[in-house]
Design an enzyme around this catalytic site. Structure first.
Site, PDB file in Angstrom:
ATOM      1  N   LYS A   1      -0.325   4.037   4.451  1.00 45.34           N
ATOM      2  CA  LYS A   1      -0.231   3.752   3.251  1.00 45.34           C
ATOM      3  C   LYS A   1       0.375   4.732   2.451  1.00 45.34           C
ATOM      4  CE  LYS A   1      -3.541   0.767   4.431  1.00 45.34           C
ATOM      5  NZ  LYS A   1      -5.004   0.430   4.934  1.00 45.34           N
TER       6      LYS A   1
ATOM      7  N   HIS B   1      -7.202   4.542   1.813  1.00 46.59           N
ATOM      8  CA  HIS B   1      -6.593   4.446   0.503  1.00 46.59           C
ATOM      9  C   HIS B   1      -6.626   5.634  -0.451  1.00 46.59           C
ATOM     10  CE1 HIS B   1      -6.011   0.172   1.553  1.00 46.59           C
ATOM     11  NE2 HIS B   1      -7.079   0.081   1.984  1.00 46.59           N
TER      12      HIS B   1
ATOM     13  N   HIS C   1     -14.060  -1.801   6.082  1.00 47.86           N
ATOM     14  CA  HIS C   1     -12.682  -2.641   6.742  1.00 47.86           C
ATOM     15  C   HIS C   1     -13.001  -2.925   8.103  1.00 47.86           C
ATOM     16  CE1 HIS C   1      -8.617  -2.407   8.504  1.00 47.86           C
ATOM     17  NE2 HIS C   1      -8.248  -2.843   6.979  1.00 47.86           N
TER      18      HIS C   1
ATOM     19  N   ASN D   1       0.885  -1.118  -0.052  1.00 49.66           N
ATOM     20  CA  ASN D   1      -0.106  -0.051   0.013  1.00 49.66           C
ATOM     21  C   ASN D   1       0.988   1.300   0.001  1.00 49.66           C
ATOM     22  OD1 ASN D   1      -2.402  -1.717   0.085  1.00 49.66           O
ATOM     23  ND2 ASN D   1      -1.912  -1.860   2.507  1.00 49.66           N
TER      24      ASN D   1
ATOM     25  N   SER E   1     -10.980  -0.864   0.250  1.00 54.03           N
ATOM     26  CA  SER E   1      -9.742  -1.360   0.256  1.00 54.03           C
ATOM     27  C   SER E   1      -9.416  -2.796  -0.748  1.00 54.03           C
ATOM     28  CB  SER E   1      -9.417  -1.426   1.676  1.00 54.03           C
ATOM     29  OG  SER E   1     -10.271  -2.368   2.372  1.00 54.03           O
TER      30      SER E   1
ATOM     31  N   GLU F   1     -16.150   4.304   3.553  1.00 47.80           N
ATOM     32  CA  GLU F   1     -14.814   4.495   2.843  1.00 47.80           C
ATOM     33  C   GLU F   1     -14.894   5.382   1.690  1.00 47.80           C
ATOM     34  OE1 GLU F   1     -12.644   0.833   2.798  1.00 47.80           O
ATOM     35  OE2 GLU F   1     -13.402   0.212   4.716  1.00 47.80           O
TER      36      GLU F   1
ATOM     37  N   ASP G   1     -13.710   6.839   5.838  1.00 46.51           N
ATOM     38  CA  ASP G   1     -12.286   6.405   6.136  1.00 46.51           C
ATOM     39  C   ASP G   1     -11.699   6.440   4.734  1.00 46.51           C
ATOM     40  OD1 ASP G   1     -10.006   4.874   6.334  1.00 46.51           O
ATOM     41  OD2 ASP G   1     -10.913   3.072   7.396  1.00 46.51           O
TER      42      ASP G   1
END
Ligand SMILES: *Cc1c(COP(=O)(O)O)cnc(C)c1O
Length: 382
Positions: free
Chosen positions: A241, A210, A131, A45, A182, A178, A207
């Site tokens: 990440k 990523h 997640h 990541n 992910s 998110e 979130d």
């Protein structure tokens, strides 16, 4: 009493046993895998290649020289140093929120924030593909939980309606999703989700694990996009990440952050992150959200487009379905020199085992082409 050996053999027989892979080299695009040798890494990541960046390494060394290696105590005891607050001020300024709070990891952020803000009188509404850290945080909260199918706005709306009919005057409804998912790499429709949460007077946590450093204006995440900016109540993310280091963050209003300082157990009952790490993170934010970050994001975008015309993020799943078949595909790629992990239940839903290809700004054009042809070969022989 249950025998752990038996549990392990059950995992083995359903293709779900996991092993640690031993890397003998530093992280990077080329890693040396124990028993295998050098391979091309498509599983990290570290989207901008910053985990081994020379400028960040020398800053980290300099800060260790000044601050030492540890922080000595938790944040509320005597572990809050000027650099922790400077990092949080910089992050709040970047995200245009009233305040920010940092945690030892993204996992600790999620499991601290959700139970601190929601209790038994409250409602938590989560996207099905959230997640594990968000799911665990939700479970710890004792709030009433509702899950909507991935990105399904109609179901989100019906859950919001259901919760708003039941929530008391002092209660709270929090929607959790998110910005980049992910294991699928797809995006949440944040604009529409903001419309809905506002209509039902709910709060929204997004979130950006990523997305931060990868997407959005200046790499500030999808919460910084016009139309959404200023509407997300809680922006969460990680420094582990794209930022290349480690730690988690939560950006929100001053009052929410003050409440977290008082209530988030994963913040209160743990030793503060080392000050040298906080100082390096503070410096890394300038890099990630500045011109060097923009150049790296351009490289990453080019790499994503080389891999797939409809790439939405740095994450590209290749869905296989069966656990054993996904493991076999990953093993076959490894013999060809590509490290691409097989992702299985419970990380992804049953029956959707996959290869998860992650791209970095540091990959070369030819490396991506060679992975693409290996994947095409694999698909034709499967
Ligand atoms: C990786 C990840 C986390 C956890 O962050 P860490 O800093 O690695 O603990 C949280 N949420 C999502 C969506 C993630 O992908």
């Amino acid at each position: 009493m249950r025998d752990p050996e038996e549990e392990l053999s059950q995992l083995q027989s359903s293709g779900l046993l996991r092993h640690l892979r031993r890397i003998e080299s530093p992280q990077g695009i080329r890693v040396k895998l124990s028993g295998v040798g050098e391979c091309l890494n498509f599983s990290s990541n570290d989207y901008l290649g910053l985990s081994t960046d020379d400028s960040l390494k020398s800053l980290y060394q300099k800060h260790i020289g000044h601050y030492g290696v540890g922080s000595g105590a938790s944040r509320l005891v005597c572990g809050t140093m000027a650099v922790h607050l400077e990092l949080e001020e910089k992050l709040a300024a970047l995200k245009h929120t009233g305040a920010a709070l940092t945690f030892t990891s993204g996992f600790a952020t999620a499991t601290g924030v959700l139970p601190a803000l929601c209790g038994k009188d409250d409602f938590l509404i989560l996207d099905k593909l959230c997640h594990a850290s968000l799911i665990d945080g939700a479970r710890l909260s004792e709030a009433t939980l509702r899950v909507f199918p991935h990105n399904d706005l109609d179901r989100l709306q019906s859950h919001l309606e259901w919760a708003s009919e039941r929530v008391g005057a002092g209660g709270r409804i929090l929607v959790v999703t998110e910005s980049v998912f992910s294991m699928d790499g797809d995006l949440a429709p944040l604009d529409e989700i903001c419309d809905l949460k506002e209509r039902y007077r709910a709060l929204l946590l997004v979130d950006e694990a990523h997305a931060f450093g990868v997407l959005g204006p200046g790499g500030r995440g999808l919460g910084a996009e016009p139309g959404v900016e200023g509407r997300i109540d809680l922006q969460m993310g990680t420094f582990s990440k794209a930022v290349g280091l480690s730690g988690g963050y939560l950006c929100a209003s001053r009052s929410i952050v003050d409440l977290l300082i008082n209530r988030a157990r994963s913040f209160i009952y743990t030793t503060a992150p080392p000050p040298a790490l906080a100082a390096t993170l503070r410096d890394a934010l300038d890099l990630v959200c500045g011109p060097r970050g923009d150049a790296l994001r351009d490289d990453l975008r080019r790499n994503r487009e080389t891999f797939s015309a409809d790439s939405t993020s740095a994450i590209h799943p290749v869905i296989i379905g069966d656990n054993e078949a996904a493991l076999a595909a990953s093993a076959r790629l490894l013999t060809l020199g590509f490290l691409v992990p097989a992702i299985r239940f419970p990380t992804v839903p049953k029956g959707s085992a996959r290869l998860r290809v992650t791209l970095s700004a540091a990959h070369h054009f030819e490396e991506i082409l060679s992975l693409k042809s290996a994947l095409a070969q694999l698909a034709s022989t499967r």
